[in-house]
Design a protein around this motif. Sequence first.
Motif, PDB file in Angstrom:
ATOM      1  N   GLY A 118       0.777  44.472  31.293  1.00  0.00           N
ATOM      2  CA  GLY A 118       1.054  45.594  32.183  1.00  0.00           C
ATOM      3  C   GLY A 118       2.308  45.399  33.013  1.00  0.00           C
ATOM      4  N   ILE A 119       3.352  44.849  32.393  1.00  0.00           N
ATOM      5  CA  ILE A 119       4.608  44.596  33.095  1.00  0.00           C
ATOM      6  C   ILE A 119       5.756  45.248  32.326  1.00  0.00           C
ATOM      7  CG2 ILE A 119       4.826  42.344  31.937  1.00  0.00           C
ATOM      8  CD1 ILE A 119       6.256  41.314  34.448  1.00  0.00           C
ATOM      9  N   GLY A 120       6.633  45.938  33.039  1.00  0.00           N
ATOM     10  CA  GLY A 120       7.785  46.578  32.418  1.00  0.00           C
ATOM     11  C   GLY A 120       8.967  45.636  32.354  1.00  0.00           C
ATOM     12  N   PHE A 121       9.967  45.992  31.528  1.00  0.00           N
ATOM     13  CA  PHE A 121      11.135  45.113  31.438  1.00  0.00           C
ATOM     14  C   PHE A 121      12.398  45.866  31.010  1.00  0.00           C
ATOM     15  CE2 PHE A 121       9.174  44.776  27.189  1.00  0.00           C
ATOM     16  CZ  PHE A 121      10.252  44.875  26.326  1.00  0.00           C
ATOM     17  N   TYR A 122      13.538  45.235  31.321  1.00  0.00           N
ATOM     18  CA  TYR A 122      14.883  45.626  30.875  1.00  0.00           C
ATOM     19  C   TYR A 122      15.301  44.580  29.854  1.00  0.00           C
ATOM     20  CZ  TYR A 122      20.090  45.435  31.456  1.00  0.00           C
ATOM     21  OH  TYR A 122      21.455  45.361  31.290  1.00  0.00           O
ATOM     22  N   LEU A 123      15.863  45.035  28.721  1.00  0.00           N
ATOM     23  CA  LEU A 123      16.307  44.110  27.683  1.00  0.00           C
ATOM     24  C   LEU A 123      17.656  44.551  27.146  1.00  0.00           C
ATOM     25  CD1 LEU A 123      15.612  41.709  25.733  1.00  0.00           C
ATOM     26  CD2 LEU A 123      14.766  43.464  24.146  1.00  0.00           C
ATOM     27  N   GLY A 124      18.620  43.629  27.133  1.00  0.00           N
ATOM     28  CA  GLY A 124      19.928  43.906  26.556  1.00  0.00           C
ATOM     29  C   GLY A 124      20.038  43.363  25.145  1.00  0.00           C
ATOM     30  N   TYR A 125      20.701  44.116  24.268  1.00  0.00           N
ATOM     31  CA  TYR A 125      20.850  43.698  22.872  1.00  0.00           C
ATOM     32  C   TYR A 125      22.000  44.458  22.223  1.00  0.00           C
ATOM     33  CZ  TYR A 125      18.410  48.077  21.742  1.00  0.00           C
ATOM     34  OH  TYR A 125      18.054  49.405  21.632  1.00  0.00           O
ATOM     35  N   ALA A 126      22.429  43.999  21.054  1.00  0.00           N
ATOM     36  CA  ALA A 126      23.462  44.687  20.277  1.00  0.00           C
ATOM     37  C   ALA A 126      22.781  45.695  19.361  1.00  0.00           C
ATOM     38  CB  ALA A 126      24.265  43.682  19.462  1.00  0.00           C
ATOM     39  N   GLU A 127      23.199  46.960  19.459  1.00  0.00           N
ATOM     40  CA  GLU A 127      22.548  48.065  18.743  1.00  0.00           C
ATOM     41  C   GLU A 127      23.467  48.645  17.671  1.00  0.00           C
ATOM     42  OE1 GLU A 127      20.662  52.508  19.666  1.00  0.00           O
ATOM     43  OE2 GLU A 127      22.182  51.635  20.999  1.00  0.00           O
ATOM     44  N   LEU A 128      22.946  48.820  16.481  1.00  0.00           N
ATOM     45  CA  LEU A 128      23.639  49.536  15.416  1.00  0.00           C
ATOM     46  C   LEU A 128      22.906  50.857  15.201  1.00  0.00           C
ATOM     47  CD1 LEU A 128      25.779  49.674  13.163  1.00  0.00           C
ATOM     48  CD2 LEU A 128      24.150  48.481  11.675  1.00  0.00           C
ATOM     49  N   ALA A 129      23.587  51.973  15.516  1.00  0.00           N
ATOM     50  CA  ALA A 129      22.960  53.293  15.450  1.00  0.00           C
ATOM     51  C   ALA A 129      23.872  54.250  14.700  1.00  0.00           C
ATOM     52  CB  ALA A 129      22.669  53.828  16.852  1.00  0.00           C
ATOM     53  N   ASP A 130      23.419  54.743  13.569  1.00  0.00           N
ATOM     54  CA  ASP A 130      24.194  55.700  12.770  1.00  0.00           C
ATOM     55  C   ASP A 130      25.606  55.188  12.494  1.00  0.00           C
ATOM     56  OD1 ASP A 130      22.022  57.515  12.737  1.00  0.00           O
ATOM     57  OD2 ASP A 130      22.612  58.278  14.709  1.00  0.00           O
ATOM     58  N   GLY A 131      25.705  53.900  12.186  1.00  0.00           N
ATOM     59  CA  GLY A 131      26.982  53.315  11.836  1.00  0.00           C
ATOM     60  C   GLY A 131      27.856  52.920  13.005  1.00  0.00           C
ATOM     61  N   THR A 132      27.413  53.155  14.239  1.00  0.00           N
ATOM     62  CA  THR A 132      28.194  52.811  15.427  1.00  0.00           C
ATOM     63  C   THR A 132      27.526  51.662  16.163  1.00  0.00           C
ATOM     64  OG1 THR A 132      28.933  55.109  15.649  1.00  0.00           O
ATOM     65  CG2 THR A 132      29.205  53.690  17.561  1.00  0.00           C
ATOM     66  N   GLN A 133      28.341  50.739  16.651  1.00  0.00           N
ATOM     67  CA  GLN A 133      27.851  49.541  17.329  1.00  0.00           C
ATOM     68  C   GLN A 133      27.991  49.706  18.842  1.00  0.00           C
ATOM     69  OE1 GLN A 133      29.286  46.632  13.630  1.00  0.00           O
ATOM     70  NE2 GLN A 133      30.266  46.460  15.626  1.00  0.00           N
ATOM     71  N   GLY A 193       4.353  49.284  27.539  1.00  0.00           N
ATOM     72  CA  GLY A 193       5.022  48.804  26.335  1.00  0.00           C
ATOM     73  C   GLY A 193       5.844  49.846  25.621  1.00  0.00           C
ATOM     74  N   GLY A 194       5.936  51.056  26.149  1.00  0.00           N
ATOM     75  CA  GLY A 194       6.729  52.128  25.535  1.00  0.00           C
ATOM     76  C   GLY A 194       8.123  52.197  26.135  1.00  0.00           C
ATOM     77  N   ILE A 195       9.098  52.615  25.322  1.00  0.00           N
ATOM     78  CA  ILE A 195      10.485  52.725  25.785  1.00  0.00           C
ATOM     79  C   ILE A 195      10.630  53.936  26.694  1.00  0.00           C
ATOM     80  CG2 ILE A 195      12.882  53.085  25.093  1.00  0.00           C
ATOM     81  CD1 ILE A 195      12.294  51.491  22.564  1.00  0.00           C
ATOM     82  N   VAL A 196      11.098  53.685  27.908  1.00  0.00           N
ATOM     83  CA  VAL A 196      11.315  54.740  28.903  1.00  0.00           C
ATOM     84  C   VAL A 196      12.702  55.344  28.752  1.00  0.00           C
ATOM     85  CG1 VAL A 196      11.472  55.232  31.377  1.00  0.00           C
ATOM     86  CG2 VAL A 196       9.708  53.669  30.519  1.00  0.00           C
ATOM     87  N   GLY A 197      13.703  54.498  28.520  1.00  0.00           N
ATOM     88  CA  GLY A 197      15.071  54.989  28.441  1.00  0.00           C
ATOM     89  C   GLY A 197      16.008  53.972  27.834  1.00  0.00           C
ATOM     90  N   LYS A 198      17.209  54.440  27.517  1.00  0.00           N
ATOM     91  CA  LYS A 198      18.235  53.608  26.879  1.00  0.00           C
ATOM     92  C   LYS A 198      19.570  53.839  27.578  1.00  0.00           C
ATOM     93  CE  LYS A 198      18.417  53.247  22.376  1.00  0.00           C
ATOM     94  NZ  LYS A 198      18.617  53.587  20.932  1.00  0.00           N
ATOM     95  N   TYR A 199      20.335  52.745  27.709  1.00  0.00           N
ATOM     96  CA  TYR A 199      21.680  52.812  28.259  1.00  0.00           C
ATOM     97  C   TYR A 199      22.623  52.069  27.320  1.00  0.00           C
ATOM     98  CZ  TYR A 199      25.807  51.640  30.904  1.00  0.00           C
ATOM     99  OH  TYR A 199      27.112  51.473  31.280  1.00  0.00           O
ATOM    100  N   ARG A 200      23.840  52.589  27.160  1.00  0.00           N
ATOM    101  CA  ARG A 200      24.864  51.934  26.353  1.00  0.00           C
ATOM    102  C   ARG A 200      26.073  51.640  27.234  1.00  0.00           C
ATOM    103  NH1 ARG A 200      23.893  56.217  21.398  1.00  0.00           N
ATOM    104  NH2 ARG A 200      22.312  54.985  20.261  1.00  0.00           N
ATOM    105  N   LYS A 201      26.508  50.393  27.204  1.00  0.00           N
ATOM    106  CA  LYS A 201      27.563  49.905  28.093  1.00  0.00           C
ATOM    107  C   LYS A 201      28.819  50.766  28.000  1.00  0.00           C
ATOM    108  CE  LYS A 201      29.874  45.475  29.135  1.00  0.00           C
ATOM    109  NZ  LYS A 201      29.887  44.037  28.742  1.00  0.00           N
TER     110      LYS A 201
END
Length: 308
Positions: A90-105, A116-124
């Motif tokens: 029952g704990i939420g978290f922020y996780l950074g990673y390298a994402e490949l989405a529709d051919g874009t990094q 355990g469900g994704i609330v939102g996404k941010y891209r640098k």
Amino acid sequence: MSARKLHLAVAQLGPVQRSDTRAQVVRRLIELLEDAHSRGAAWVTFPELALTTFFPRWSLDDPADVQAFFETEMPGPLTRPLFDAAREKGIGFYLGYAELADGTQYNTSILVGRDGGIVGKYRKIHIPGDAQARDGAALQHLEKKYFAVGDLGFPVWQTPDAAIGMCICNDRRWPETFRVMGLQGVEVVMAGYNTPSGYVQWDEPIHLRMHHHLLSLQAGAYQNACWVAAAAKAGVEEGNPMIGGSCIVAPTGEIMVRAFSEDDEVINFVCDLSVSEHYRANIFNFAAHRRPEHYGMIVERTGARPPA
């Protein structure tokens, strides 16, 4: 104003070497999450690019070598155990990673709720470094070679516990990052980073790395009346030292707790969110005091140039 308490944790990671597998790193993340949970934390911040070594230090040209550092789904088979552990505890978290989405990094972070469900996404958005290797440089910093500029803006998510926003590493150095979230009433900004101790662009004294890191977080927190939870990947990674300095900063601009080591380490603090309300009702009452009609140059101009 009555106190509104939120128990936050920051999970600093020691170095992740290129030979370390995803499964090994995820196991470390789970251990840190469980440590944070045992202290009573409701949310934990992990670093930028937490699943791999900081690969932009190398100029890689083989697509297979590059894509080995990227995630095409989240959670995937190797990262799902972390989500399962978060849901179980029952704990939420922020996780950074390298994402490949529709051919874009992208250099990406996600906010995962306490279910355990994704609330939102941010891209640098503020991508530092170079798009190609510098001849003769002892260290390379090639984020522009590997990552596109983020396309999701600086959103804030209203969770049951707080209004939470995200940024990544170099974003923390730009006041616009915090102000855009501040204008959305952000209460907690989570930030992961991988910051080298030495700098490649110019011969800057090493002690300024930590000074500028903390200065940026403290200014962002104070000027936008929010808490900041910042997590480093630190230590000597593939022969390259990176700063630690993971911390939790109050809306007063004060550092409430800071990591001691440059290794895997959890820090935590019970944050009073009502402190933000005090500042927003007084010195940083944006509605009463901001004058956006005089701020046009901020969005009209990128580079600085002298007055006419």
